[in-house]
Design a protein around this motif. Structure first.
Motif, PDB file in Angstrom:
ATOM      1  N   ILE A 114       0.830  -1.167   0.119  1.00  0.00           N
ATOM      2  CA  ILE A 114      -0.026   0.109  -0.045  1.00  0.00           C
ATOM      3  C   ILE A 114       0.995   1.204  -0.044  1.00  0.00           C
ATOM      4  CG2 ILE A 114      -0.422   0.077   2.424  1.00  0.00           C
ATOM      5  CD1 ILE A 114      -2.919   1.162  -0.082  1.00  0.00           C
ATOM      6  N   TRP A 115       2.304   1.310   0.692  1.00  0.00           N
ATOM      7  CA  TRP A 115       2.958   2.356   0.433  1.00  0.00           C
ATOM      8  C   TRP A 115       3.383   2.826  -0.584  1.00  0.00           C
ATOM      9  CZ3 TRP A 115       7.840   2.631  -1.632  1.00  0.00           C
ATOM     10  CH2 TRP A 115       8.448   1.549  -1.544  1.00  0.00           C
ATOM     11  N   GLU A 116       3.496   1.780  -1.779  1.00  0.00           N
ATOM     12  CA  GLU A 116       3.791   2.115  -2.997  1.00  0.00           C
ATOM     13  C   GLU A 116       2.710   2.852  -3.684  1.00  0.00           C
ATOM     14  OE1 GLU A 116       7.045  -1.173  -4.614  1.00  0.00           O
ATOM     15  OE2 GLU A 116       5.274  -2.304  -3.270  1.00  0.00           O
ATOM     16  N   ALA A 117       1.762   2.550  -3.349  1.00  0.00           N
ATOM     17  CA  ALA A 117       0.415   2.988  -4.019  1.00  0.00           C
ATOM     18  C   ALA A 117       0.548   4.381  -3.863  1.00  0.00           C
ATOM     19  CB  ALA A 117      -0.910   2.299  -3.786  1.00  0.00           C
ATOM     20  N   GLN A 118       0.711   4.647  -2.407  1.00  0.00           N
ATOM     21  CA  GLN A 118       0.664   6.091  -1.939  1.00  0.00           C
ATOM     22  C   GLN A 118       1.658   7.091  -2.490  1.00  0.00           C
ATOM     23  OE1 GLN A 118       1.345   5.967   2.503  1.00  0.00           O
ATOM     24  NE2 GLN A 118       1.622   8.237   2.539  1.00  0.00           N
ATOM     25  N   ALA A 119       2.972   6.213  -2.581  1.00  0.00           N
ATOM     26  CA  ALA A 119       4.062   7.089  -3.399  1.00  0.00           C
ATOM     27  C   ALA A 119       3.683   7.254  -4.855  1.00  0.00           C
ATOM     28  CB  ALA A 119       5.225   6.036  -3.435  1.00  0.00           C
ATOM     29  N   LEU A 120       2.929   6.476  -5.318  1.00  0.00           N
ATOM     30  CA  LEU A 120       2.400   6.706  -6.784  1.00  0.00           C
ATOM     31  C   LEU A 120       1.483   7.969  -6.821  1.00  0.00           C
ATOM     32  CD1 LEU A 120       2.187   3.039  -8.195  1.00  0.00           C
ATOM     33  CD2 LEU A 120       3.873   4.860  -8.881  1.00  0.00           C
ATOM     34  N   LEU A 121       1.156   8.340  -6.043  1.00  0.00           N
ATOM     35  CA  LEU A 121       0.060   9.407  -5.890  1.00  0.00           C
ATOM     36  C   LEU A 121       0.642  10.622  -6.555  1.00  0.00           C
ATOM     37  CD1 LEU A 121      -1.768   9.002  -2.443  1.00  0.00           C
ATOM     38  CD2 LEU A 121      -2.833   8.952  -4.751  1.00  0.00           C
TER      39      LEU A 121
END
Length: 1002
Positions: free
Chosen positions: A812-819
């Motif tokens: 989920i942190w990678e999805a957050q970074a992709l924002l």
């Protein structure tokens, strides 16, 4: 004649103490005539008498024998009266008293090979071997080595002190001390080899070649009696694994250093300093030759090339050492071609002078004005500028270089002779001061007795009348003035060859009154300010006359800034850089806006001052608001494309690309200082400059790679973090990830390797040296830590690899970074396809409870683990309570939860996200405004710290002066640093409360 009168006649100072020592039982039976004849020959009779009595107590027969020999008596007392430390060495080891003897005339130079042999034999090593191994281990080997080393130093000191004209012998002394240091390190390295052989095996250790490269004074063979020995290490190993090679090489280097400096039965010799190695104390202790070359090709700064001028193989494997010298030499002699090189060297010298503690400035032999550094910097600058095409001046040591520069016509004969004489005299003073206690010092003594002894020991035996302390002071001051004058006229040639004082009719104040006025205005160093004023206004040229008109106004405006002294110094540097440019002073005379803006930035910004110093033509912008409008990305890219068409060579192309970026960085900073840009506009303009540079570097990298082989793939650069949000500030790195898509039908592995070559070259092009001073260069650092699997993952992946990774393994942190992901360079079609892939990841249909808990857990872990040790959480601008991280994580959580259904939340910028959150009603308006205010203030403070100091920091300053400077940049008035601090702490407390309420649900 009374005893007191006799003692005064013979030069004693402490009469009472000396009388007590003369009554010591150890002197019973000593011939009084011999005793006083010897004491009369010593520089410090008090110290000589005390050391003699102590030495008699240790080995009476040996001392009496030396005193009875008329040829040995004078050297014995000369040594005891000049060096308490060597006297104590003889007390510890009286068997070495034999070295105190009359020297042969003429005095021969010591053979470096014989010195090496003696010290190697002291540890049981065979001097005939190329990489000898000691026969004695550990502490005992170190003790023997140190004893023999000090015996040899004592022998040298006896010859030095007995020379009739010390200034004629100082070059020999310096060379022999450097050769002794090399021999000591060779012997200590032999011990380290033997010690490590016990751990790794003799055969394995023997396969490791270590070359010790001397730098600084040791490299130039002009070492002091006691000085740090600056070194770098080169390592090589036949077929050894890299880790093994590094481990054994580091062990050899560390063991060698311990051998001469670690505590032991015999005192340490001197410290081995490896901080001049690539990356300084943060770099690897040992490197291969290829690694050294790679560093100097890509990352070395200007001062490092100046340091390499002295590099010399001194110990260890001679073949490897020679190859190092041959590989490094081209970098040294090409360094003057780096942009801003000369001014960088000058700026470095000025910074050295400025950093001398106030209580030492009047006593500094080495660093102060008119000291050794002035001679050395002057000579080195001339060598580096002219040595590229004239190898006759390529000498390491200063005295040979002065002679060569004179012979080649770069320095006049009279100036060269005066430089030579002054340098020799200053080195003799330095040697005599250090000999007393064998301590590293470059300060003239203050004690009258010490000054008198120094005067006697430094003049030599040819002087018939004993010089006084006053004579010494007068001669030293004359030498300082002479060196200062020569340094000014040569080092700053041709800009500063006029240093005349101000005439009364030009400034209607005496020097004393002018300094008082400057102090009243707030200048911390009125005397230094007067020196700058004299340099700026001296002479009859038009520039001097204009500056006489301008300075009364500018001095007051500088005083309105945080650091008026820096403002005046910066103005002097800038004026020197621009020389006789007709437009510069005319602009300041005719435009109040330009003069005020220049005064403000010079007295409040190290960052802008440094950039202006290497790009002085940019001063033109100060008088025009239109000139301070940042170039758009499109305009910069068009300029870069045009430039690349005219300069297809990669090195020249990337140099010009980075110059364009530096130019825009300076333009944005000046516009920001003039309040012509909002904070959001600053971030966008800086991001545009970075994007243009990255795109240009990508084209250069692709050209280099594709010239060697057919293009197999398309590469895309995707900005992440603040770079993706276009919210960077002056000290920001570029967080990116790389994507590539192989062309149809090509080999996938070959395409992957080609993509890796492209992106690796891209990063190197943006960070390699570009010919500017450290602070002004501002290379764009590329950070790829946000890629899949972090630093363990592939640096570049195919689009399909990203698709599969995000589908199966992403957290989920990678999805957050992709924002914040935003394509900024590369193939447009690939960019569109990549955005389509990540949109489903970063805008999920829903955020389930395990994912929500994971985000909260990661945030808590970041706060607990990434906050620097000892940092105050309430003052940390990035990770602190209510600071940047809190606002950004809260916005990103809301985006993950709602952006799938609300397209207005699909933005990369934090400020845009705040607007969207407010418009969607996800948070109360007043809370959004508080979050916005705290985020804006923290961002502004981070930028202000870089602007003020030239360095990045995430800590709210605690010193009043730094707070004042930051507050000024943030829009607070003078004297309101405490208000800024109070506002920040108050806002972030409220921001933290809002964050915890909505992020943790508490």
């Amino acid at each position: 004649m009374s005893l007191n009168r006799k003692l005064i006649t013979y030069g004693f100072t402490d009469l009472e103490k000396s009388r007590r020592f003369l009554e010591a039982p150890e002197l019973a039976g000593i011939d009084e005539d011999q005793l006083f004849e010897g004491l009369a020959a010593s520089a410090n009779p008090d110290m000589a008498l005390q050391s003699l009595v102590r030495l008699l107590a240790v080995d009476r027969d040996a001392v009496i024998a030396a005193m009875a020999d008329v040829d040995r008596r004078r050297p014995l007392f000369g040594l005891l009266g000049a060096s308490e430390a060597l006297g104590e060495f003889l007390m510890r080891h009286p068997e070495h008293l034999e070295v105190v003897r009359a020297a042969a005339v003429p005095l021969p130079d010591a053979d470096p090979a014989e010195l090496r042999a003696q010290l190697l034999r002291s540890v049981g090593a065979d001097p005939a071997e190329e990489n000898p191994v000691a026969g004695v281990l550990g502490v005992e080997a170190h003790r023997r080595l140190r004893v023999v080393y000090r015996r040899l130093v004592t022998d040298l000191a006896v010859r030095d002190l007995g020379h009739g004209v010390p200034v004629d012998y100082v070059g020999v002394v310096a060379r022999e001390l450097a050769d002794l240091a090399a021999a000591a390190l060779e012997a200590s390295l032999a011990v380290a080899r033997a010690d490590l052989a016990e751990i790794y095996g003799a055969d394995t250790v023997a396969r490791v070649k270590l070359a010790v490269i001397a730098m600084g004074k040791c490299g130039a063979r002009e070492l002091n009696y006691i000085s740090d020995v600056d070194v770098v290490y080169v390592v090589e190993g036949d077929d050894l694994e890299e880790s093994t090679l590094a481990r054994i090489g580091t062990g050899l280097a560390s063991g060698m250093a311990r051998g001469v400096y670690s505590p032991g039965p015999e005192p340490a010799l001197w410290e081995v300093d490896a901080n001049l190695r690539p990356e300084g104390r943060d770099g690897q202790l040992v490197r291969t030759l290829a690694s050294h070359v790679s560093y100097y090709e890509r990352w070395a700064r200007t001062w490092e090339f100046q340091a390499l001028l002295k590099a010399r193989a001194m110990a260890g494997d001679p073949g490897l050492g020679r190859r190092y010298e041959e590989a490094i030499a081209p970098f040294v002699w090409a360094s003057s071609q780096r942009e801003g090189f000369v001014e960088a060297v000058r700026a470095m010298r000025r910074r050295v002078t400025e950093n001398i503690p106030l209580d030492e400035q009047a006593r500094q032999l080495k660093l102060g004005r008119g000291g050794l550094r002035d001679v050395e910097f002057t000579v080195q600058l001339l060598q580096l500028v002219h040595g590229r095409l004239d190898d006759s001046i390529r000498h390491r040591d200063t005295l040979s270089a002065i002679a060569a520069l004179s012979a080649a016509g770069y320095v006049g004969r009279t100036d060269a002779q005066e430089l030579d004489d002054a340098y020799r005299y200053l080195r003799v003073l330095e040697h005599r001061i250090q000999l007393v206690q064998l301590r590293r010092t470059h300060l003239m003594p203050e004690d009258e007795m010490a000054l008198r002894a120094l005067a006697r020991s430094s003049e030599g035996s040819m002087v018939m009348v004993r010089p006084s302390a006053q004579h010494l002071q007068e001669k030293w001051q004359r030498t300082r003035r002479l060196v200062g004058r020569l340094h000014e006229s040569i080092f700053y040639r041709p800009l500063l060859n006029n240093a005349a004082t101000l005439r009364p009719e030009d400034v209607q104040l005496t020097d004393e009154a002018a300094q008082a006025r400057l102090a009243a205005l707030g200048y911390q160093d009125p005397r230094g300010a007067m020196n700058h004023i004299r340099a700026l206004t001296g002479g009859l040229r038009r520039r001097a006359m204009l500056q006489r008109q301008l300075l009364p106004i500018l001095l007051a405006w500088f005083a309105d800034g945080v650091d008026p002294d820096a403002g005046l110094l910066g103005f002097r540097r800038l004026s020197e850089s621009l020389g006789e440019s007709h437009w510069y002073l005319g602009m300041l005379r005719d435009s109040n806006a330009a003069a005020e803006r220049l005064s403000a930035v010079l007295s409040s910004s190290r960052f802008i001052t440094d950039l202006l110093e290497v790009s002085p033509e940019s001063t033109r912008w100060l008088g025009s608001d239109a000139a301070l409008v940042p170039d758009s990305f499109e305009a910069q890219w068009q300029e870069i494309r045009s430039m690349m068409s005219r300069h297809p060579e990669p090195a020249e192309a990337i140099r010009l690309i980075r110059l364009i970026r530096r130019r825009e960085l300076l333009r944005v900073a000046i516009a920001d200082s003039a309040s012509l840009l909002t904070q959001a506009e600053v971030g966008q303009a800086l991001s545009d400059a970075d994007r243009a540079a990255i795109l240009g570097a990508l084209h250069v990298a692709e050209k280099q790679v594709f010239d060697d082989q057919e293009q197999l793939t398309d590469v895309l650069v995707v900005a992440m973090g603040r770079q993706g949000g276009r919210e960077i500030t002056y000290g920001s790195d570029a967080d990116v990830i790389y994507v590539h898509r192989p062309h149809p039908g090509v080999d996938a592995e070959a395409a992957q390797k080609q993509a890796e070559r492209v992106v690796n070259r891209l990063g190197a092009l943006l960070t390699q040296p570009c010919g500017s001073p450290v602070l002004a260069e501002r290379p764009l650092e590329i950070d790829t830590a946000l890629r899949p699997e972090g630093k363990q993952g592939a640096i570049v992946r195919t689009l399909e690899s990203y698709r599969e990774y995000y589908r199966r393994w992403s957290a989920i942190w990678e999805a957050q970074a992709l924002l914040r992901a935003r394509p900024i360079a590369g193939d447009d079609a690939l960019a569109a396809d990549f955005v389509a892939v990540i949109d489903d990841v970063r805008y999920p249909r829903e955020l389930d409870q395990p994912e929500l808990r994971e985000i909260r857990r990661i945030k808590a872990r970041v706060e607990a683990e990434r906050l620097p040790r000892g940092a105050d959480p309430s003052r940390h601008l990035k990770l602190g309570r209510g600071a940047l991280s809190d606002v950004e994580w809260l916005m990103q959580l809301l985006q993950l939860q709602h952006a799938h259904d609300d397209a207005s939340l699909r933005v990369q910028s934090t400020l845009a996200a705040l607007d969207a959150v407010a418009a969607a009603g996800l948070l109360p308006e007043e809370e959004v405004e508080m979050l916005r205010a705290s985020w804006n203030l923290a961002t502004r403070i981070r930028a202000a710290i870089v602007i003020w100091t030239g360095r990045s920091s995430d800590q709210l300053p605690s010193s009043r002066r730094d707070l004042e400077a930051v507050a000024r940049w943030c829009g607070y008035g003078p004297g309101r640093g405490a208000d800024l601090e109070e506002d920040y702490l108050r806002m972030t407390r409220r921001s933290r409360t809002i964050f915890e309420r909505h992020f943790y649900g508490s």
